[in-house]
Design an enzyme around this catalytic site. Sequence first.
Site, PDB file in Angstrom:
ATOM      1  CG  ASP A 108      -1.928  -1.161   1.202  1.00 51.55           C
ATOM      2  OD1 ASP A 108      -1.845  -2.011   0.299  1.00 51.55           O
ATOM      3  OD2 ASP A 108      -2.756  -1.226   2.119  1.00 51.55           O
ATOM      4  CE  LYS A 229      -4.005  -4.099   1.446  1.00 51.24           C
ATOM      5  NZ  LYS A 229      -4.680  -3.175   2.375  1.00 51.24           N
ATOM      6  CB  CYS A 274      -2.246  -2.628   5.361  1.00 56.22           C
ATOM      7  SG  CYS A 274      -3.891  -1.871   5.247  1.00 56.22           S
TER       8      CYS A 274
END
Length: 354
Positions: A108, A229, A274
């Site tokens: 990310d 995701k 995450c």
Amino acid sequence: MSLINFFMGFVNELSVHNEDEYLRQCFNNFDENKDGGLDLQEFNALAKSLLIDSKGKPYYLTSSMVSDIFCVFDQNKDGKIDIEEMKIVWYDWIKVIVHPVSALLVIDVQNDFISGTLALRHCPAGHEGEEIIPIINNLLKCVTFESVVYSADWHPDDHISFFENFENRKIKYPSSIPSGKVKVFDEVVFDETPPIRQKLWPRHCVQNTWGARLHDDLILVTDNIMVHKGIHSKVDSYSAFRDNQNIFETKLHTELKAKKVTDVYICGLAYDVCVGFTAIDAVKYGYRTVIVEDATRGVCPKGIAATREKLISQNCVIVTHDKVQDMVKGLDHRPELAYQTAMALTKSAVTNYS
């Protein structure tokens, strides 16, 4: 040949054609009393000779760690590892340790987490997400990974995690926070079946927007694996492996297994969200898991500390980027990863090498 040099010699063999001979030599070297089996003391000597750093210095091993690993391989529970059990030790443990197959998971590194709507600099830790990009790029340039994975939040506009959307869903009562006083970063429970506990974030990483794009300065290698995701409106997904409710899996586990990956190195944003969730799931899926700590930044100091403690309790290894190359090359054998390898075998079928 010293026992340490024996293992280092095996590491340096790029193509081992006489593995059965290596296996038998290894067994005979450590079967000091020549009774045809390795007892706990002899296995301890093997482990201490195997689990060394890149300079040949042995790592400290606790007696409970060695005993737990020994019990995994002493399958008939006679207090010894015989030559047939040694085949499992060799192929499912030693070989993974000295010849790992490694993947880098870049989590990310997206515009919204660096300078957009959920920039880390505005979160309690005050971190600058952009600082990790040169470190990740250095890893991509200098270390040869079998696979490189990039993950990205890829949320629909009506995503459950957005503070801006919470009034569109029914909150389960009684609630510790009255509806009119809910703020960004509060946690609420939505009245779903089953109820969904959800932290509320500013709108971020909406599909096909600038904020969802990976940062322009991040190197994108060819033949990478891209994982999106958080793509379903009604469920959040911190982990790159699956959503928070364990309803949907991404393609990540399937892709890594297809490439026979044993070790994952995890970096990116954010440490206590995450990155941490991905690492915990990586352990659950049976991967030897390493956090590249100087290549990640987080949201909240308390959350970062708690995540770090939890990862260590799961035998994840936490390193800086300069340690990665020797580990990927199989020159640095961390005992925590060796323990992970053995414990993962208790959750899966062990191959019969007879």
